[in-house]
Design an enzyme around this catalytic site. Sequence first.
Site, PDB file in Angstrom:
ATOM      1  N   GLU A   1       4.575   9.159  -4.152  1.00  0.00           N
ATOM      2  CA  GLU A   1       3.192   9.751  -3.663  1.00  0.00           C
ATOM      3  C   GLU A   1       1.908   9.496  -4.106  1.00  0.00           C
ATOM      4  OE1 GLU A   1       5.903  11.754  -4.245  1.00  0.00           O
ATOM      5  OE2 GLU A   1       6.043  13.331  -2.925  1.00  0.00           O
TER       6      GLU A   1
ATOM      7  N   ASP B   1       8.847  13.332  -4.142  1.00  0.00           N
ATOM      8  CA  ASP B   1       9.449  14.390  -4.313  1.00  0.00           C
ATOM      9  C   ASP B   1      10.579  14.872  -3.744  1.00  0.00           C
ATOM     10  OD1 ASP B   1       7.313  14.901  -6.169  1.00  0.00           O
ATOM     11  OD2 ASP B   1       5.927  15.818  -4.534  1.00  0.00           O
TER      12      ASP B   1
ATOM     13  N   ASP C   1      11.684  17.402  -2.043  1.00  0.00           N
ATOM     14  CA  ASP C   1      11.766  18.457  -1.291  1.00  0.00           C
ATOM     15  C   ASP C   1      11.491  18.025   0.062  1.00  0.00           C
ATOM     16  OD1 ASP C   1       9.239  17.686  -1.062  1.00  0.00           O
ATOM     17  OD2 ASP C   1       8.312  19.436  -2.183  1.00  0.00           O
TER      18      ASP C   1
ATOM     19  N   GLU D   1       9.223  17.674   2.251  1.00  0.00           N
ATOM     20  CA  GLU D   1       8.043  16.824   2.446  1.00  0.00           C
ATOM     21  C   GLU D   1       8.364  15.501   1.868  1.00  0.00           C
ATOM     22  OE1 GLU D   1       5.299  17.090   4.439  1.00  0.00           O
ATOM     23  OE2 GLU D   1       6.247  19.057   5.112  1.00  0.00           O
TER      24      GLU D   1
ATOM     25  N   TYR E   1       8.380  19.852 -11.780  1.00  0.00           N
ATOM     26  CA  TYR E   1       7.861  19.986 -10.669  1.00  0.00           C
ATOM     27  C   TYR E   1       7.457  21.282 -10.053  1.00  0.00           C
ATOM     28  CZ  TYR E   1       7.161  18.962  -5.541  1.00  0.00           C
ATOM     29  OH  TYR E   1       6.833  18.598  -4.158  1.00  0.00           O
TER      30      TYR E   1
ATOM     31  N   ARG F   1       6.583  22.872  -7.205  1.00  0.00           N
ATOM     32  CA  ARG F   1       6.719  23.281  -5.727  1.00  0.00           C
ATOM     33  C   ARG F   1       8.203  23.906  -5.792  1.00  0.00           C
ATOM     34  NH1 ARG F   1       3.132  19.494  -4.228  1.00  0.00           N
ATOM     35  NH2 ARG F   1       1.023  20.513  -3.588  1.00  0.00           N
TER      36      ARG F   1
ATOM     37  N   HIS G   1      15.492  22.411  -7.174  1.00  0.00           N
ATOM     38  CA  HIS G   1      14.716  22.344  -8.371  1.00  0.00           C
ATOM     39  C   HIS G   1      15.058  23.229  -9.581  1.00  0.00           C
ATOM     40  CE1 HIS G   1      11.752  20.676  -5.263  1.00  0.00           C
ATOM     41  NE2 HIS G   1      12.381  19.802  -5.916  1.00  0.00           N
TER      42      HIS G   1
END
Length: 960
Positions: A18, A104, A106, A108, A337, A339, A384
């Site tokens: 990203e 990532d 997740d 998103e 990570y 989040r 995670h």
Amino acid sequence: MSPTSETAQGGRRLVIVESPAKAKTIKGYLGPGYVVEASVGHIRDLPNGAAEVPEKYTGEVRRLGVDVENDFEPIYVVNADKKSQVKKLKDLLKDSDELFLATDEDREGEAIAWHLLEVLKPKVPVHRMVFHEITKDAIRSAVANPRELNKRMVDAQETRRILDRLYGYEVSPVLWKKVMPRLSAGRVQSVATRLVVERERERIAFRSAEYWDLTGTFATGRAGDPSDPSSLVARLSAVDGKRIAQGRDFDSLGQIKGGNSANTLHLDEANARALAAALENTSFAVRSVESKPYRRSPYAPFRTTTMQQEASRKLGFGAKATMQVAQKLYENGFITYMRTDSTTLSDTAVSAARAQVTQLYGSDYLPDKPRTYAGKVKNAQEAHEAIRPSGDRFRTPAETGLTGDQFRLYELIWKRTVASQMKDAVGNSVTVKIGGTSSDGRDAEFSASGKTITFHGFLKAYVEGADDPNAELDDRERRLPQVTEGDALSAEEISVDGHATKPPARYTEASLVKELEEREIGRPSTYASIIGTILDRGYVFKKGTALVPSFLSFAVVNLLEKHFGRLVDYDFTAKMEDDLDRIARGEAQSVPWLKRFYFGEGDGTPGTGGAADAGNGDGDHLGGLKELVTDLGAIDAREVSSFPVGNDIVLRVGRYGPYVERGERDSENHQRADVPEDLAPDELSVEYAEELLAKPSGDFELGTDPTSGHQIIAKDGRYGPYVTEVLPEGTPKTGKNAVKPRTASLFKSMSLDTVTLDDALKLMSLPRVVGADAEGVEITAQNGRYGPYLKKGTDSRSLTAEEQLFTITLEEALEIYSQPKQRGRAAAKPPLKELGEDPVSGKPVVVKDGRFGAYVTDGETNATLRAADSVEDITPERGYELLAEKRAKGPAKKTAKKAAKKAPAKKTAAKKTTTAKKTAAKKTTTAKKTTAAAKKAPAKKATASKATASTATASQAADE
């Protein structure tokens, strides 16, 4: 096809992440054979407006960006600012043999990876590469062990995005029509705003209760030492068997709660003082000593929300600043990570933490078995770990080489992680009751509690903070004398103490995050963006660290509660979150769910899931949003923005801000006055409203200008008080013959109450010609945006006082111009306020007056005060928070401006289309494009550095 070393040697692998910062770090771990490039967040999203929608789409599809009639098909467009990046990725892909999507892990991140596949359309093998920390081993392991794209996660993100788009794009226009233009509504932001508003309503309705008690200092008669004090302080707990009323016994109206009244004694000041006097010569004795074992287990490792809360309490960081700093730590390989809903540590992390416990604190502090922590978050998504230091050996804060905010947040994460693998803290808690009989025969009992810690365990490494500044932290000891039942004590002093109950505390960022999570509203990864949104929208502002709702938010929440009640209902919002998680797990289908939410089911009667149930019904939690936003006739715009204050005074939220009003408009008794926008709603009392209404308002007629014959008036405008002339009727106000009235701002030393006609005429005579220099160049004295100054041609010089505009002579002006022009900053002004020592830099923080207004500085970092901050009210904590947020953003990039200025050059080149000049034009254009591209690169980099992986979450939260 699985990735092999032969592929790397014989070809090239393209790895897409990203953010540019992450790309740079990962490239260093992968080496030759790999090209690592950033997508810079989402490359594709729903359109931001109708202008971005392809021409083939019309009507509602064009407005919403979603085709609600065709299974809610989303219309995706490549963002305008990402087109060049997409081209770059396509060009790199042409020369690549494999593609690794390393966004990532997740929702998103998975969606970004899917959008990359859809746009790039790769013809080479594609691998989904996932990792939770950016270390050499983790990255190489991720390359060697890729997985397939998780389409279920993509569907869950897409459903959430469409839902938020429908909610925001359908409800926001209602606010524009009925409250004020350019407002926004969102699935989570509106509920978060409602929480803050409801807390303020509680404060407004609150009535304080006064209560009194006694505090006694009792001596044992022995010489004391640290382990056995000679005296103790105890509070009166009961009289004649009735418990003494404390703050918790009163309700919000200041009355003793019904269930407590029979067995509770409410002491007023007179009775408390009489009792104290009656106890002056009383003999006291220990009635009981109760000892209990004390045990406290470590706190779980950080997840997103607990990290935000602790960073707020201990470091003074806002949620947004915390995530910005954490993002940098993650991208540079210092933490995992950031989040995550998980409190789980990997076996590697547990081993690393236990090794450091032994190394730093000794084996006595290490439990026999590793500690495990159960997840507390319902429907915790993604696999995670907790947030922890990266690697299989934790670097101590001193070993990282970090400084400033990054050092402090890393240290917090490191301490919390290590402490999570330490032994419990143990000790004893003791309660001592002391009794005696007063001279008037009443039995009085005092109580004292203490705590001793015999083994600190994890508290040696970490102690959690508290939202309540008066709360006692876990590592605090209170030692009591070693007494036994029947021991005689003498009262050294008995004091009378008065107290008053306090309204419920306003939310801080930390406590609002905690509340949202406990109510299971929204996703922890988006809370920082949600809070940022309601602050940016003006729904909430800060006083110190407290979140205060604006009067505007009262109007917005009032409308939503009355006409879209279910949409801001806490249980309804949490239920939607459950449904979205069910879709993510494959237990529910996206399209049927969206149909029920948007169009509803049944005939709209309660209990059938129709539109009424999305309003205020009690039936199925899903109803028809479309019908709700279509019929707005029942919404009275004036009513939803009006709030009674008292004495027939009403507060109204108008298009230009809040005001108080009494009487009907245009009536003889009508009164109206603006309310300061930064006034906390609970501070608007009837008395203050009367004071505002009593102030002179409207125009102050000063007289007639003897030269022009025009009437001169003084007014209080948006940017302060000013004087102006009233032009005759019929004077053209537009067009080439338009005449503008003379206008001038009042000096700081003037006020509307005292300004005279002569003052006004003098002010409107500016600029004043002072004279001319030896070469005949005119010198004028003028009042500008940044204060009074002299102007000679293009040479301006500041004056020290506004009065000089009328008094400065030509000689004095020439003397000023004879001095070398001061470059850069003027002489430093004295600070407006001193706040104390910054916890990061250790330097004194002061508030100063700058060119663009007041700002806080520690000599290294400057941060402008926000609209809701004032020099008078700003607290040290708020000052430190502003500095922390500014540091988290990093230094401002200047290269983007230069690139922007070059844009017209490209356009000009492109216009050279005549046949005679075609070849030259092509060369010129190519050259200019090359130059512009070269110069644009830093600008892209500057933009990219801001649009890290958090860009994905920000875009999601924009509609939430």
